[in-house]
Design an enzyme around this catalytic site. Structure first.
Site, PDB file in Angstrom:
ATOM      1  N   ASN A   9       1.610   4.690   5.687  1.00  0.00           N
ATOM      2  CA  ASN A   9       2.746   5.616   5.611  1.00  0.00           C
ATOM      3  C   ASN A   9       2.423   6.671   4.557  1.00  0.00           C
ATOM      4  OD1 ASN A   9       5.175   6.919   5.301  1.00  0.00           O
ATOM      5  ND2 ASN A   9       6.288   5.149   4.490  1.00  0.00           N
ATOM      6  N   TRP A  10       2.078   7.856   5.030  1.00  0.00           N
ATOM      7  CA  TRP A  10       1.673   8.914   4.101  1.00  0.00           C
ATOM      8  C   TRP A  10       2.853   9.484   3.323  1.00  0.00           C
ATOM      9  CZ3 TRP A  10      -2.217  12.576   7.147  1.00  0.00           C
ATOM     10  CH2 TRP A  10      -3.325  11.828   7.556  1.00  0.00           C
ATOM     11  N   LYS A  11       4.063   9.206   3.777  1.00  0.00           N
ATOM     12  CA  LYS A  11       5.270   9.805   3.176  1.00  0.00           C
ATOM     13  C   LYS A  11       5.108  11.336   3.172  1.00  0.00           C
ATOM     14  CE  LYS A  11       5.963   5.483   0.814  1.00  0.00           C
ATOM     15  NZ  LYS A  11       6.454   4.730  -0.329  1.00  0.00           N
ATOM     16  N   GLU A  97      13.329   4.528   1.278  1.00  0.00           N
ATOM     17  CA  GLU A  97      13.514   5.902   0.775  1.00  0.00           C
ATOM     18  C   GLU A  97      14.493   6.675   1.654  1.00  0.00           C
ATOM     19  OE1 GLU A  97       9.340   6.825   0.645  1.00  0.00           O
ATOM     20  OE2 GLU A  97       9.112   5.346  -0.970  1.00  0.00           O
ATOM     21  N   GLU A 167       9.713  -4.790   2.890  1.00  0.00           N
ATOM     22  CA  GLU A 167       9.311  -3.978   1.746  1.00  0.00           C
ATOM     23  C   GLU A 167      10.315  -4.168   0.614  1.00  0.00           C
ATOM     24  OE1 GLU A 167       6.530  -0.543   3.157  1.00  0.00           O
ATOM     25  OE2 GLU A 167       8.563   0.206   2.970  1.00  0.00           O
ATOM     26  N   GLY A 173       5.731   1.568  -4.631  1.00  0.00           N
ATOM     27  CA  GLY A 173       5.247   2.616  -5.528  1.00  0.00           C
ATOM     28  C   GLY A 173       5.294   2.245  -7.001  1.00  0.00           C
ATOM     29  N   SER A 213       3.170  -1.713  -2.898  1.00  0.00           N
ATOM     30  CA  SER A 213       2.018  -1.792  -3.802  1.00  0.00           C
ATOM     31  C   SER A 213       0.905  -2.687  -3.273  1.00  0.00           C
ATOM     32  CB  SER A 213       2.456  -2.252  -5.202  1.00  0.00           C
ATOM     33  OG  SER A 213       3.353  -1.312  -5.755  1.00  0.00           O
ATOM     34  N   GLY A 234       1.618   2.453   1.445  1.00  0.00           N
ATOM     35  CA  GLY A 234       1.991   3.796   1.003  1.00  0.00           C
ATOM     36  C   GLY A 234       0.832   4.442   0.262  1.00  0.00           C
ATOM     37  N   GLY A 235       0.884   4.401  -1.049  1.00  0.00           N
ATOM     38  CA  GLY A 235      -0.105   5.082  -1.897  1.00  0.00           C
ATOM     39  C   GLY A 235      -1.555   4.842  -1.498  1.00  0.00           C
TER      40      GLY A 235
HETATM   41  P1  13P Z   1       3.370   1.789  -1.779  1.00  0.00           P
HETATM   42  O1  13P Z   1       2.239   1.101  -1.039  1.00  0.00           O
HETATM   43  O2  13P Z   1       2.984   3.098  -2.361  1.00  0.00           O
HETATM   44  O3  13P Z   1       4.022   0.860  -2.750  1.00  0.00           O
HETATM   45  O4  13P Z   1       4.477   2.143  -0.671  1.00  0.00           O
HETATM   46  C1  13P Z   1       4.875   1.172   0.218  1.00  0.00           C
HETATM   47  C2  13P Z   1       5.714   1.813   1.243  1.00  0.00           C
HETATM   48  O5  13P Z   1       6.800   2.275   0.978  1.00  0.00           O
HETATM   49  C3  13P Z   1       5.158   1.908   2.608  1.00  0.00           C
HETATM   50  O6  13P Z   1       6.133   2.303   3.504  1.00  0.00           O
END
Ligand code: 13P
Length: 250
Positions: A9-11, A97, A167, A173, A213, A234-235
């Site tokens: 998920n690149w957000k 989010e 999640e 994050g 994370s 995510g990250g």
């Molecule tokens: P992180 O891996 O950055 O914690 O984000 C997780 C996330 O929200 C994936 O949708």
């Protein structure tokens, strides 16, 4: 069908050129064929990413959100049908989010799930507790309610098309990952709630991903858990080497 999945998920990250570089590198790498890699870029890159993964059966594209209506006068919004027409087969729905910053509640999420399914998109439905709920030991109840409120209206045939992503909000994050014990505990709980509602076959066949994370250092231990079928990243999905390493962590 339950399968191993790593979704990135690149957000709201990556402009077009660096986004394409990232996908190109991931697609060119050696990742296990039996792991489905799903890339969820911003809407505006969907068609370009779909083009990059064309012909690769172990890759797919997801949107990060969709509107609940089929179409209409909703300036600035994107429909499930538009997403599908760009070559995406998945859509993330209910990310924390979206719940937190855009006020998306269970009723709206249920509508989005219905609309996505009607357009033959597979929802990757996110749920998870806040830190206060974990500390108060109400995390199981919280997640059970999220399942019920947004998903348990579905008939079994539709429910079995879903992917679930657990999640925990406190892990997103933050660099604080759920322990494998915490992840397995919640995944097992989710599967047992699904079993109660829809029966063994549906609950055994649904893929439940962990997100929060997740990185190349902890993925192996998380993915080794019996009820963890992969990750929503995510990250770490923004760096090709990290995403590839995570995809190779089963
Ligand atoms: P992180 O891996 O950055 O914690 O984000 C997780 C996330 O929200 C994936 O949708």
């Amino acid at each position: 069908m339950r399968r191993k999945i790593v979704a990135g998920n690149w957000k709201m990250n990556k402009e077009l050129a660096p986004g394409m570089e990232l996908v190109t590198e991931i697609v060119a790498s050696n990742t296990a064929q039996d792991v489905l890699k799903i890339i969820a870029p911003p809407f505006i890159h969907l068609a370009a990413v779909a083009d990059k993964i064309k012909g690769k059966s172990d890759f797919a594209v997801a949107a990060q959100n969709c509107h609940q209506a089929e179409n209409g006068a909703f300036t600035g919004e994107i429909s499930a049908g538009m997403i599908a027409s760009c070559g995406a087969n998945y859509v993330i729905i209910g990310h924390s989010e979206r719940r937190q910053y855009f006020g998306e509640n269970a009723q709206l999420l249920a509508q989005k799930v219905n609309t996505a399914l009607a357009q033959n998109l597979t929802p990757i439905f996110c749920l998870g507790e806040q830190i206060e709920q974990r500390n108060a030991n109400t995390h199981l109840e919280t997640v059970k309610q999220q399942l019920k409120d947004a998903l348990f209206h579905l008939p079994a045939a539709d429910f079995s098309k879903l992917i679930i992503a657990y999640e925990p909000v406190w892990a997103i994050g933050t660099g604080v990952t759920a322990t494998s014990h915490q992840a397995q505990g919640m995944h097992n709980f989710i599967r047992s709630e699904i079993n109660k509602k829809y029966g063994k076959e549906v609950s055994e066949n649904i893929s439940i991903l962990y997100g929060g994370s997740c990185n190349p250092q902890n993925a192996k231990e998380l993915f080794a858990c019996m009820d963890v079928d992969g990750g929503l990243i995510g990250g770490a999905s923004l760096k090709a080497a990290d995403f590839i390493a995570i995809a190779n962590s089963f």
